[in-house]
Design a protein around this motif. Structure first.
Motif, PDB file in Angstrom:
ATOM      1  N   LYS A  41      10.513  83.993  84.569  1.00 54.83           N
ATOM      2  CA  LYS A  41      10.300  83.784  83.142  1.00 54.83           C
ATOM      3  C   LYS A  41      10.170  85.144  82.458  1.00 54.83           C
ATOM      4  O   LYS A  41       9.245  85.898  82.716  1.00 54.83           O
ATOM      5  N   LEU A  42      11.143  85.420  81.573  1.00 48.34           N
ATOM      6  CA  LEU A  42      11.199  86.701  80.886  1.00 48.34           C
ATOM      7  C   LEU A  42      11.547  86.488  79.428  1.00 48.34           C
ATOM      8  O   LEU A  42      12.140  85.477  79.064  1.00 48.34           O
ATOM      9  N   ASN A  43      11.206  87.468  78.603  1.00 45.43           N
ATOM     10  CA  ASN A  43      11.665  87.462  77.222  1.00 45.43           C
ATOM     11  C   ASN A  43      12.894  88.348  77.150  1.00 45.43           C
ATOM     12  O   ASN A  43      12.800  89.565  77.236  1.00 45.43           O
ATOM     13  N   GLN A  44      14.069  87.741  77.040  1.00 45.13           N
ATOM     14  CA  GLN A  44      15.322  88.490  77.054  1.00 45.13           C
ATOM     15  C   GLN A  44      15.922  88.572  75.652  1.00 45.13           C
ATOM     16  O   GLN A  44      17.072  88.206  75.431  1.00 45.13           O
ATOM     17  N   ASN A  45      15.140  89.023  74.702  1.00 47.08           N
ATOM     18  CA  ASN A  45      15.651  89.201  73.345  1.00 47.08           C
ATOM     19  C   ASN A  45      16.688  90.319  73.301  1.00 47.08           C
ATOM     20  O   ASN A  45      16.755  91.158  74.199  1.00 47.08           O
ATOM     21  N   GLY A  46      17.482  90.319  72.208  1.00 48.03           N
ATOM     22  CA  GLY A  46      18.521  91.319  72.059  1.00 48.03           C
ATOM     23  C   GLY A  46      17.977  92.688  71.716  1.00 48.03           C
ATOM     24  O   GLY A  46      16.789  92.867  71.435  1.00 48.03           O
ATOM     25  N   ILE A  47      18.868  93.670  71.709  1.00 44.42           N
ATOM     26  CA  ILE A  47      18.484  95.050  71.421  1.00 44.42           C
ATOM     27  C   ILE A  47      17.925  95.180  70.010  1.00 44.42           C
ATOM     28  O   ILE A  47      16.943  95.883  69.773  1.00 44.42           O
ATOM     29  N   ALA A  48      18.549  94.510  69.044  1.00 42.61           N
ATOM     30  CA  ALA A  48      18.083  94.530  67.650  1.00 42.61           C
ATOM     31  C   ALA A  48      17.634  93.119  67.295  1.00 42.61           C
ATOM     32  O   ALA A  48      18.272  92.412  66.523  1.00 42.61           O
ATOM     33  N   GLU A  49      16.529  92.699  67.847  1.00 44.87           N
ATOM     34  CA  GLU A  49      16.119  91.292  67.831  1.00 44.87           C
ATOM     35  C   GLU A  49      15.816  90.748  66.438  1.00 44.87           C
ATOM     36  O   GLU A  49      15.848  89.536  66.227  1.00 44.87           O
ATOM     37  N   ASN A  50      15.536  91.612  65.466  1.00 41.81           N
ATOM     38  CA  ASN A  50      15.244  91.139  64.115  1.00 41.81           C
ATOM     39  C   ASN A  50      16.468  91.175  63.195  1.00 41.81           C
ATOM     40  O   ASN A  50      16.367  90.832  62.017  1.00 41.81           O
ATOM     41  N   ALA A  51      17.603  91.606  63.725  1.00 39.18           N
ATOM     42  CA  ALA A  51      18.832  91.633  62.932  1.00 39.18           C
ATOM     43  C   ALA A  51      19.449  90.242  62.872  1.00 39.18           C
ATOM     44  O   ALA A  51      19.054  89.320  63.601  1.00 39.18           O
ATOM     45  N   LYS A  52      20.434  90.076  61.994  1.00 41.52           N
ATOM     46  CA  LYS A  52      21.114  88.788  61.833  1.00 41.52           C
ATOM     47  C   LYS A  52      22.598  88.939  62.164  1.00 41.52           C
ATOM     48  O   LYS A  52      23.100  90.050  62.331  1.00 41.52           O
ATOM     49  N   ILE A  53      23.308  87.801  62.221  1.00 41.45           N
ATOM     50  CA  ILE A  53      24.669  87.787  62.732  1.00 41.45           C
ATOM     51  C   ILE A  53      25.637  87.113  61.754  1.00 41.45           C
ATOM     52  O   ILE A  53      25.331  86.068  61.185  1.00 41.45           O
ATOM     53  N   SER A  54      26.785  87.768  61.557  1.00 40.26           N
ATOM     54  CA  SER A  54      27.945  87.139  60.926  1.00 40.26           C
ATOM     55  C   SER A  54      28.964  86.943  62.040  1.00 40.26           C
ATOM     56  O   SER A  54      29.457  87.923  62.617  1.00 40.26           O
ATOM     57  N   PHE A  55      29.289  85.683  62.337  1.00 39.33           N
ATOM     58  CA  PHE A  55      30.096  85.403  63.519  1.00 39.33           C
ATOM     59  C   PHE A  55      31.482  84.888  63.148  1.00 39.33           C
ATOM     60  O   PHE A  55      31.626  84.029  62.274  1.00 39.33           O
ATOM     61  N   TYR A  56      32.503  85.417  63.858  1.00 38.17           N
ATOM     62  CA  TYR A  56      33.893  84.994  63.667  1.00 38.17           C
ATOM     63  C   TYR A  56      34.379  84.396  64.984  1.00 38.17           C
ATOM     64  O   TYR A  56      34.551  85.096  65.979  1.00 38.17           O
ATOM     65  N   ASP A  57      34.594  83.081  64.992  1.00 32.62           N
ATOM     66  CA  ASP A  57      34.950  82.346  66.208  1.00 32.62           C
ATOM     67  C   ASP A  57      36.452  82.468  66.470  1.00 32.62           C
ATOM     68  O   ASP A  57      37.279  81.958  65.704  1.00 32.62           O
ATOM     69  N   ILE A  58      36.816  83.120  67.583  1.00 32.60           N
ATOM     70  CA  ILE A  58      38.223  83.301  67.930  1.00 32.60           C
ATOM     71  C   ILE A  58      38.575  82.637  69.260  1.00 32.60           C
ATOM     72  O   ILE A  58      39.653  82.885  69.817  1.00 32.60           O
ATOM     73  N   GLY A  59      37.684  81.778  69.794  1.00 33.11           N
ATOM     74  CA  GLY A  59      37.948  81.165  71.090  1.00 33.11           C
ATOM     75  C   GLY A  59      37.764  79.666  71.075  1.00 33.11           C
ATOM     76  O   GLY A  59      36.911  79.142  70.365  1.00 33.11           O
ATOM     77  N   ASP A  60      38.584  78.954  71.877  1.00 37.78           N
ATOM     78  CA  ASP A  60      38.450  77.503  71.949  1.00 37.78           C
ATOM     79  C   ASP A  60      37.547  77.119  73.117  1.00 37.78           C
ATOM     80  O   ASP A  60      36.905  77.967  73.748  1.00 37.78           O
ATOM     81  N   SER A  61      37.495  75.825  73.431  1.00 40.42           N
ATOM     82  CA  SER A  61      36.589  75.331  74.457  1.00 40.42           C
ATOM     83  C   SER A  61      36.931  75.840  75.849  1.00 40.42           C
ATOM     84  O   SER A  61      36.093  75.800  76.750  1.00 40.42           O
ATOM     85  N   SER A  62      38.167  76.310  76.051  1.00 38.78           N
ATOM     86  CA  SER A  62      38.548  76.864  77.347  1.00 38.78           C
ATOM     87  C   SER A  62      38.363  78.380  77.376  1.00 38.78           C
ATOM     88  O   SER A  62      38.698  79.025  78.363  1.00 38.78           O
ATOM     89  N   GLN A  63      37.869  78.958  76.279  1.00 38.63           N
ATOM     90  CA  GLN A  63      37.663  80.386  76.088  1.00 38.63           C
ATOM     91  C   GLN A  63      38.987  81.157  75.969  1.00 38.63           C
ATOM     92  O   GLN A  63      39.026  82.372  76.145  1.00 38.63           O
ATOM     93  N   ALA A  64      40.073  80.437  75.664  1.00 40.38           N
ATOM     94  CA  ALA A  64      41.317  81.109  75.276  1.00 40.38           C
ATOM     95  C   ALA A  64      41.130  81.678  73.878  1.00 40.38           C
ATOM     96  O   ALA A  64      40.445  81.080  73.036  1.00 40.38           O
TER      97      ALA A  64
END
Length: 847
Positions: free
Chosen positions: A403-426
């Motif tokens: 059991k660990l806290n595996q937060n990100g490097i900049a844990e208080n930052a936010k994300i704008s995400f652009y999805d370029i992959g389908d369910s098969s990860q193509a």
């Protein structure tokens, strides 16, 4: 011999141009004027062509886009003119009395280094032209977005010939001049080229053989021209010209093997290549390669030199607060506790229409491929490494039972995400790549992390040029790209788009702690899979390295409110680790730490991407070797394994109470050709306040994008030099100046009382001026500064600027731009040459 061959080739190419009867044709022009910058030579060439033909004029903004080669002794660029006009000239001397060399741009000069593989490489032929079943008709038009049916729209996008699919061959042509921005003119331009292509395909198939137009291939016999015609005509070839750019997207659909025997297919494709290469509007043609996907210990390594539990920048409050990062990847599990908001649901968008600043983590989700991630998906892990912050104090780490806290490097930052992959990860990556970058930038992100890229494309590609171009015109925006995982194949394995100049290309080291497995050597050793440099034109890549073997981060469990974690390895992992640290560097400057090592928001500034890159490179530490499954090989500073080394914030930025170094940072200064800036310093490392015996200084500038397949890709050349005790020191481990890279570092062992002069010179520019950033650390006092550059305004940082909604602020931006332009108009009357310098390459802060 070579000279006689070239003479015959030149004569034949001139004959071809004259016989073709094309009214306007592209030429390669080289100017070797002495004691002239690349900009001065280019202006001289374009003035020469303008005097011949008014239609050959170029705006000053476009000059750099036409340059393909620039050194201190020679500048070569594209120009367009009437062949008959050039043939009848009495002299080829310019207004500066310099003779210039003019060569018709024929097909062999337009073909990218990988183009011949389409029809000669057996592996490529097997991959692309093998028999496949149930072929989709890729002539179907791309469907318009349906806001009420996101899943249906993205599914139809995947079925309709979306860029980066496996069911059609993607080519990309670069035009000699810009494609019209006006929609009607653009369509007419596109229609004319497609009409010419179809017409020439028909004519070529009528001949017994044809010249492909690619070096070392020569002529090919026509086989089954009737079936080639059935496959390629009519309208089977898709062609799309991108307005206000130089890009034409071309797709050739696959055949299922019933129409043509496999042995015939490469020859039919050869017809298409021959026709495209002979189009006068096209100056370059290449294959558009497919893209493939490429934290607690990582925190300790990148912040605290690997000391367990030591995170000094978090202790100082630097955790990404107020920052937004953009990521393009396979998808994001927004129900993971690392991104979930109990009061706000993420609403995926098909288009870039706004941001949700109220969400705890996800301000924007562009559902380009779909709107989720696959189980244990790549994208969720990547984003977790940058900004993940758990709602649960100590979530379970997969099957490790820890059991660990595996937060990100900049844990208080936010994300704008652009999805370029389908369910098969193509992957379905739109191009030009600015389509992936614009939404995040509009959402307020100043850092983009891309853990994807092609394989075996080690040269400067269209994708690399597109990343460089976006950064050049958005100089506060930093892109980080995974170097690749082909290092076991040896040198020159860093691949597109990690071959770009302005981005940070990231390799992977091993790790420590719970991410350490038997056989590893530790954080100071490169992972054997990490792709190696240099690039084909000799530039240093990767730029830096960071932990990537292994990294613990969020794991996708779609449709479930999970806190799952897992370990992954690859440069896909080291890149988001570095991106998270880039966010901390931005926060450091915005909150004014750079003046004293302590937070003081009154001193806050908005750093350019060049400064953030310079800081990360300046403090990077040399690694000890490459770990090859128990066998270790040596590394050298700035070599093909590590570039500038492993990132280390504690060696990059002064932080009160945690290190004893000084920092000197210069940002947004603009140098003209032959101008210099100097800094005179004295080492002061006694008395306990500052104890470092190393001085490190790094110069970075955001260069103009180059032409794809360039043999020398650097256009604007700045030089860093340090003089100590009468000895001149050059950057990047060299014995003389570096005219290849746009990042230069000098590290020296120094002693108390040493006096040093740091010089920055604009040796050879193709633009009016070049902005730069400098980061310097050590123990020193600055005695004096001498500037021939102009300091562009770097505005004070304002809290929350990253959360601005683009739609809300658009009118304000327009007014500011208009007022700025009017103000510059009046200033121009007074400042003349200096003001021209300011207007030549304004930084985003100016705008």
């Amino acid at each position: 011999d070579v000279n006689s061959w070239w003479e015959n080739y030149t004569i034949n190419s001139w004959d071809f141009f004259m016989e073709s009867g094309h009214p306007r044709s592209p030429f390669l022009v080289c100017h070797g004027g002495e004691n002239m910058s690349g900009r001065e030579r280019s202006d001289d060439v374009l003035k020469f062509f303008s005097n011949l033909d008014n239609g050959a004029t170029y705006s000053q903004v476009d000059v750099a886009e036409n340059i393909i080669y620039n050194t201190e002794i020679l500048t070569c660029l594209f120009a367009v003119a009437l062949p008959s006009t050039l043939v009848n000239l009495q002299s080829y001397e310019t207004s500066k009395n310099v003779p210039i060399a003019i060569q018709p741009l024929v097909s062999e000069m337009k073909a990218a280094v990988n183009l011949g593989s389409i029809i000669t490489d057996s592996e490529f032929i097997s991959e692309w032209w093998g028999v496949i079943k149930n072929v989709t008709d890729f002539r179907e038009k791309l469907p318009k977005p349906d806001p009420e049916d996101i899943e249906g729209t993205v599914r139809r996008r995947q079925q309709s010939g979306n860029p980066i699919t496996s069911s059609s061959l993607k080519l990309q042509a670069t035009t000699c001049q810009k494609i019209p921005e006006n929609e009607a003119e653009r369509k007419n331009f596109q229609s004319q080229i497609l009409q010419n292509v179809n017409q020439y395909i028909s004519l070529t198939l009528e001949a017994d053989d044809f010249n492909v137009g690619i070096a070392r291939i020569g002529k090919m016999p026509n086989i089954s021209p009737e079936k080639c015609s059935m496959w390629l005509l009519p309208s089977s070839i898709k062609l799309q010209a991108i307005g206000n750019s130089r890009t034409i997207k071309i797709e050739i659909p696959r055949t299922d093997g019933t129409l043509l025997e496999n042995a015939w297919i490469p020859r039919c494709v050869g017809v298409v290549l021959s026709v495209l290469l002979n189009q006068m509007e096209i100056c370059h043609l290449s294959v558009r390669p497919d893209a493939v996907i490429r934290n607690m210990e990582a925190r300790w390594i990148t912040q605290g030199r690997g000391v367990s539990g030591y995170s000094p920048f978090y202790d100082a409050g630097l955790n990404g607060e107020g920052q937004i990062v953009a990521v393009s990847d396979t998808g994001l599990d927004t129900k993971s506790c690392y991104f979930r908001d109990e009061t706000h649901v993420v609403m995926p968008q098909l288009e870039n229409v706004g941001v949700d600043t109220a969400h705890r983590k996800v301000v924007q989700y562009i559902a380009y491929a779909d709107q989720t991630d696959a189980p244990q998906g790549h994208g969720t892990h990547v984003v977790g490494s940058i900004v993940g912050r758990s709602l649960v104090e100590k979530p379970l780490l997969g099957t490790l039972g820890t059991k660990l806290n595996q937060n990100g490097i900049a844990e208080n930052a936010k994300i704008s995400f652009y999805d370029i992959g389908d369910s098969s990860q193509a992957l379905y990556v739109p191009y030009p790549y600015n389509q992936v970058l614009i939404p995040g930038y509009d959402a307020g992100a100043k850092v983009h992390s891309a853990s994807w890229g092609s394989v075996n494309v080690n040269y400067y590609s269209e994708g690399a040029a597109e990343f460089d171009e976006f950064m050049y015109y958005h100089q506060d925006f930093l892109i980080l790209v995974a170097a690749g995982n082909s290092g076991d194949a040896g040198l020159n394995t860093v691949s597109d788009p990690a071959t770009a100049k302005n981005i940070i290309s990231v390799g992977a080291t091993e790790s420590l702690g719970s991410s350490f497995i038997s056989g590893m050597q530790g954080m100071d050793y490169l992972a054997s899979f990490s792709s190696r440099g240099p690039t084909k034109d000799g530039r240093i890549k990767p730029d830096v390295v960071a932990p990537g073997f292994f990294v613990a981060s969020a794991s996708a469990v779609p449709q479930s409110e999970s806190c799952a974690l897992r370990l992954e390895a690859g440069t896909s992992m080291s890149t988001p680790i570095t991106a998270g640290n880039a966010l901390l560097v931005r926060q450091y400057f915005e909150e004014g730490f750079h003046k004293s090592g302590k937070k003081n928001v009154e001193n806050g500034i908005k750093p350019t991407a060049a400064l953030v890159k310079a800081v990360l490179m300046n403090g990077a530490q040399y690694i000890l070797g490459v770990s090859n499954q128990g066998v270790t090989s040596e590394t050298r500073p700035y070599d093909e394994n590590q570039g500038f080394g492993r990132i280390s914030l504690l060696d990059s930025l002064p932080l009160a109470g945690h290190n004893t170094i000084n920092g000197k940072y210069v940002d947004g200064r603009a140098l003209q050709s032959s101008k210099n800036d100097f800094f005179n310093i004295t080492v002061d490392n006694q008395g306990g306040k500052c104890e470092s015996s190393i001085l490190s200084v790094t110069l970075v500038w955001t260069d103009h994008s180059s032409r794809p397949s360039c043999s020398k890709c650097l256009l604007n050349d700045l030089d860093l030099v340090v003089v100590m005790d009468g000895v001149k020191y050059h950057p990047n481990g060299r014995d003389n100046r570096d005219d290849i890279n746009n990042a230069e570092r000098i590290k020296l062992d120094v002693k108390n009382g040493d006096t040093l002069i740091i010089g920055i010179a604009a040796s050879n520019l193709v633009t009016e001026a070049q902005h730069y950033a400098m980061a310097m650390t050590g123990c020193f006092n600055v005695n004096s500064e001498s500037f021939e550059s102009i300091q562009d305004h770097i505005p004070k940082a304002k809290p929350g600027i990253g959360d601005i909604n683009r739609t809300k602020w658009a009118p304000v931006v327009i007014v500011v731009v208009l007022v700025t332009c009017i103000s510059f108009w009046f200033i121009r009357k007074k400042m003349q040459k200096n003001d021209a310098l300011r207007l030549a390459q304004p930084t985003p802060e100016m705008e």
